[in-house]
Design an enzyme around this catalytic site. Structure first.
Site, mmCIF file in Angstrom:
data_model
loop_
_atom_site.group_PDB
_atom_site.id
_atom_site.type_symbol
_atom_site.label_atom_id
_atom_site.label_comp_id
_atom_site.label_asym_id
_atom_site.label_seq_id
_atom_site.Cartn_x
_atom_site.Cartn_y
_atom_site.Cartn_z
ATOM 1 N N LYS A 1 0.625 -1.392 -0.204
ATOM 2 C CA LYS A 1 0.070 -0.074 -0.122
ATOM 3 C C LYS A 1 0.764 1.424 0.154
ATOM 4 O O LYS A 1 0.739 2.464 -0.792
ATOM 5 C CB LYS A 1 -0.821 -0.035 1.207
ATOM 6 C CG LYS A 1 -1.384 -1.111 1.547
ATOM 7 C CD LYS A 1 -3.019 -0.931 2.258
ATOM 8 C CE LYS A 1 -2.014 -1.278 3.674
ATOM 9 N NZ LYS A 1 -1.218 -2.408 4.186
ATOM 10 N N ARG B 1 -9.872 0.518 8.920
ATOM 11 C CA ARG B 1 -9.187 -0.619 9.872
ATOM 12 C C ARG B 1 -10.062 -1.550 10.403
ATOM 13 O O ARG B 1 -9.412 -2.785 10.798
ATOM 14 C CB ARG B 1 -8.131 -0.813 10.525
ATOM 15 C CG ARG B 1 -6.724 -1.188 9.077
ATOM 16 C CD ARG B 1 -5.148 -0.648 10.713
ATOM 17 N NE ARG B 1 -4.144 -1.229 10.281
ATOM 18 C CZ ARG B 1 -3.299 -0.738 10.060
ATOM 19 N NH1 ARG B 1 -3.047 -0.048 9.392
ATOM 20 N NH2 ARG B 1 -2.164 -1.420 9.599
ATOM 21 N N ARG C 1 11.960 -5.230 4.525
ATOM 22 C CA ARG C 1 11.799 -3.936 4.554
ATOM 23 C C ARG C 1 12.686 -2.940 4.903
ATOM 24 O O ARG C 1 12.790 -3.141 6.728
ATOM 25 C CB ARG C 1 9.896 -3.607 4.681
ATOM 26 C CG ARG C 1 9.874 -1.970 4.763
ATOM 27 C CD ARG C 1 8.618 -1.676 5.092
ATOM 28 N NE ARG C 1 7.854 -2.392 6.030
ATOM 29 C CZ ARG C 1 6.328 -2.274 5.813
ATOM 30 N NH1 ARG C 1 6.048 -1.442 5.254
ATOM 31 N NH2 ARG C 1 6.206 -2.782 7.687
ATOM 32 N N ARG D 1 11.529 -1.223 10.981
ATOM 33 C CA ARG D 1 10.679 -0.515 12.045
ATOM 34 C C ARG D 1 10.636 -1.715 12.633
ATOM 35 O O ARG D 1 11.182 -3.211 12.771
ATOM 36 C CB ARG D 1 9.721 -0.821 11.138
ATOM 37 C CG ARG D 1 9.016 0.120 10.848
ATOM 38 C CD ARG D 1 7.884 0.336 9.618
ATOM 39 N NE ARG D 1 6.578 -0.499 10.334
ATOM 40 C CZ ARG D 1 5.710 -0.426 9.692
ATOM 41 N NH1 ARG D 1 4.728 0.485 8.584
ATOM 42 N NH2 ARG D 1 4.485 -1.093 9.928
ATOM 43 N N ARG E 1 -0.170 -9.093 13.862
ATOM 44 C CA ARG E 1 -0.214 -7.841 12.928
ATOM 45 C C ARG E 1 -1.383 -8.744 12.258
ATOM 46 O O ARG E 1 -2.535 -8.248 11.584
ATOM 47 C CB ARG E 1 0.616 -7.446 11.865
ATOM 48 C CG ARG E 1 1.317 -6.173 13.143
ATOM 49 C CD ARG E 1 2.452 -5.480 12.719
ATOM 50 N NE ARG E 1 2.158 -5.326 11.639
ATOM 51 C CZ ARG E 1 3.637 -4.770 10.677
ATOM 52 N NH1 ARG E 1 4.735 -5.257 10.843
ATOM 53 N NH2 ARG E 1 3.170 -3.341 9.337
HETATM 54 P P1 AP5 Z 1 5.166 -1.937 1.811
HETATM 55 O O1 AP5 Z 1 4.376 -0.901 0.228
HETATM 56 O O2 AP5 Z 1 6.113 -1.188 2.904
HETATM 57 O O3 AP5 Z 1 4.107 -2.699 2.754
HETATM 58 P P2 AP5 Z 1 2.625 -1.536 3.631
HETATM 59 O O4 AP5 Z 1 1.266 -2.334 2.323
HETATM 60 O O5 AP5 Z 1 2.214 -0.237 3.574
HETATM 61 O O6 AP5 Z 1 2.430 -2.372 5.128
HETATM 62 P P3 AP5 Z 1 2.866 -1.935 6.003
HETATM 63 O O7 AP5 Z 1 3.443 -2.678 6.923
HETATM 64 O O8 AP5 Z 1 3.970 -0.487 6.591
HETATM 65 O O9 AP5 Z 1 0.592 -1.873 6.363
HETATM 66 P P4 AP5 Z 1 0.266 -1.806 7.800
HETATM 67 O O10 AP5 Z 1 -1.430 -2.161 7.394
HETATM 68 O O11 AP5 Z 1 0.342 -2.820 8.795
HETATM 69 O O12 AP5 Z 1 1.847 -0.686 8.810
HETATM 70 P P5 AP5 Z 1 0.964 0.969 8.907
HETATM 71 O O13 AP5 Z 1 1.971 1.420 8.317
HETATM 72 O O14 AP5 Z 1 -0.503 1.374 8.398
HETATM 73 O O15 AP5 Z 1 5.958 -2.946 1.856
HETATM 74 C C1 AP5 Z 1 6.323 -3.824 2.080
HETATM 75 C C2 AP5 Z 1 7.920 -4.113 1.390
HETATM 76 O O16 AP5 Z 1 7.630 -4.809 0.859
HETATM 77 C C3 AP5 Z 1 8.178 -3.128 0.820
HETATM 78 O O17 AP5 Z 1 9.606 -3.521 2.072
HETATM 79 C C4 AP5 Z 1 8.675 -3.631 -0.307
HETATM 80 O O18 AP5 Z 1 9.712 -2.610 -1.007
HETATM 81 C C5 AP5 Z 1 7.783 -4.635 -0.457
HETATM 82 N N1 AP5 Z 1 7.156 -4.601 -1.751
HETATM 83 C C6 AP5 Z 1 6.190 -3.681 -1.704
HETATM 84 N N2 AP5 Z 1 5.609 -4.112 -2.577
HETATM 85 C C7 AP5 Z 1 5.838 -4.780 -3.568
HETATM 86 C C8 AP5 Z 1 6.070 -5.681 -4.749
HETATM 87 N N3 AP5 Z 1 4.768 -6.229 -5.348
HETATM 88 N N4 AP5 Z 1 6.852 -7.154 -4.978
HETATM 89 C C9 AP5 Z 1 7.867 -7.592 -3.852
HETATM 90 N N5 AP5 Z 1 8.425 -6.309 -2.888
HETATM 91 C C10 AP5 Z 1 7.314 -5.831 -2.956
HETATM 92 O O19 AP5 Z 1 0.515 0.923 10.722
HETATM 93 C C11 AP5 Z 1 2.123 0.253 10.984
HETATM 94 C C12 AP5 Z 1 0.694 -0.459 13.017
HETATM 95 O O20 AP5 Z 1 0.231 1.277 13.189
HETATM 96 C C13 AP5 Z 1 -0.394 -0.568 13.003
HETATM 97 O O21 AP5 Z 1 -0.099 -1.775 13.040
HETATM 98 C C14 AP5 Z 1 -1.203 0.379 13.695
HETATM 99 O O22 AP5 Z 1 -0.618 0.007 15.252
HETATM 100 C C15 AP5 Z 1 -1.577 0.927 13.843
HETATM 101 N N6 AP5 Z 1 -2.177 1.587 13.192
HETATM 102 C C16 AP5 Z 1 -2.318 1.837 11.955
HETATM 103 N N7 AP5 Z 1 -3.795 2.958 11.120
HETATM 104 C C17 AP5 Z 1 -4.283 2.268 12.260
HETATM 105 C C18 AP5 Z 1 -5.402 1.823 11.921
HETATM 106 N N8 AP5 Z 1 -6.603 2.501 10.832
HETATM 107 N N9 AP5 Z 1 -5.876 2.051 12.946
HETATM 108 C C19 AP5 Z 1 -5.805 1.345 14.485
HETATM 109 N N10 AP5 Z 1 -4.180 1.244 14.412
HETATM 110 C C20 AP5 Z 1 -3.660 1.797 13.332
#
Ligand code: AP5
Length: 222
Positions: free
Chosen positions: A20, A95, A134, A167, A178
């Site tokens: 994403k 979410r 990552r 991270r 997660r």
């Molecule tokens: P990346 O693009 O970073 O993946 P992502 O989908 O953005 O994953 P995240 O881990 O950031 O999502 P998340 O939803 O868990 O974390 P968030 O920060 O929102 O890609 C991942 C890796 O793969 C990278 O290294 C990239 O280079 C590689 N890659 C990408 N595409 C690829 C492909 N096609 N092929 C190969 N490699 C690829 O949330 C973190 C925490 O914050 C949560 O756990 C929670 O505690 C809190 N939080 C955030 N939002 C909320 C909410 N709305 N409600 C409650 N708690 C929340």
């Protein structure tokens, strides 16, 4: 939702590591709309040790969701900024069904509507490898991968030269939690938005470039 809002208001929905954040960077560049990542906003609050950050940290470290009222407040405030007038990408929000209901109410109240919910379809088996590999830039937040998206110089960001780091929640045990949380609390949003006719699925198992093309097809065809 009103149906009169022509802005490119997007939701990126998918499990941790689905890509994403990676794809949001491309769409932001192409369409000039901001990426609103609740994860990035929360991490910044944690780093700055704000009261919200202190509260959020224990949930994030455990791989759990931060309470709905906290994230809904973040998004409501952010969407009121003028840079969101032409559209936005919600990355990692909503979410839970409660968050989706709150978003629907806040957009309706402002005469706005979601254009598409882009669902990143990916098999969980690849996500562990994506997340353990990552690396993030400490200065600008750009993401990399040790195998799939390597920086030109080891450990340094191509965009700003900042230091790359892993991270805290990208450890295997936390990643598994997660993913479970996603299955239980977030995946029901797929049928929630499918029922509203907003869900657009993309195959997120392919290369970064192929996922980018699939999203572009949806956005040009709108
Ligand atoms: P990346 O693009 O970073 O993946 P992502 O989908 O953005 O994953 P995240 O881990 O950031 O999502 P998340 O939803 O868990 O974390 P968030 O920060 O929102 O890609 C991942 C890796 O793969 C990278 O290294 C990239 O280079 C590689 N890659 C990408 N595409 C690829 C492909 N096609 N092929 C190969 N490699 C690829 O949330 C973190 C925490 O914050 C949560 O756990 C929670 O505690 C809190 N939080 C955030 N939002 C909320 C909410 N709305 N409600 C409650 N708690 C929340």
């Amino acid at each position: 939702m009103s149906g009169v809002d022509k802005a490119l208001n997007l939701i990126f929905l998918g499990p941790p590591g689905a890509g994403k954040g990676t794809q949001a960077v491309f769409v932001t560049k192409e369409y000039g709309i901001p990426q609103i990542s609740t994860g990035d906003i929360l991490r910044s609050a944690v780093a700055n040790q704000t009261p919200m950050g202190v509260k959020a940290k224990r949930y994030m470290d455990d791989g759990l969701l931060v309470p709905d009222d906290v994230v809904v407040g973040i998004v409501e405030e952010r969407l009121a900024s003028s840079d969101c007038d032409g559209g936005f990408i919600l990355d990692g929000f909503p979410r839970t069904v409660a968050q989706a209901d709150a978003l629907g109410a806040m957009l309706k109240g402002a005469g706005r509507a979601v254009a598409h919910v882009i669902s990143f379809e990916v098999d969980h088996s690849v996500l562990l490898g994506r997340l353990t590999g990552r690396r993030m830039c400490r200065s600008c937040g750009r993401g990399y991968h040790v195998l799939f998206d390597r920086p030109s110089a080891e450990g340094l960001c191509d965009a700003c030269g900042g230091e790359l780091f892993q991270r805290d929640d990208d450890k295997e045990e936390t990643i598994r939690r997660r993913l479970d949380v996603y299955d239980e609390q977030t995946s029901p949003l797929k049928s929630y938005y499918a029922d509203k006719g907003l869900l657009r699925k993309v195959d997120a198992l392919g290369t970064i470039e192929s996922v980018q093309s699939a999203i572009q097809c949806i956005l040009v065809g709108r």
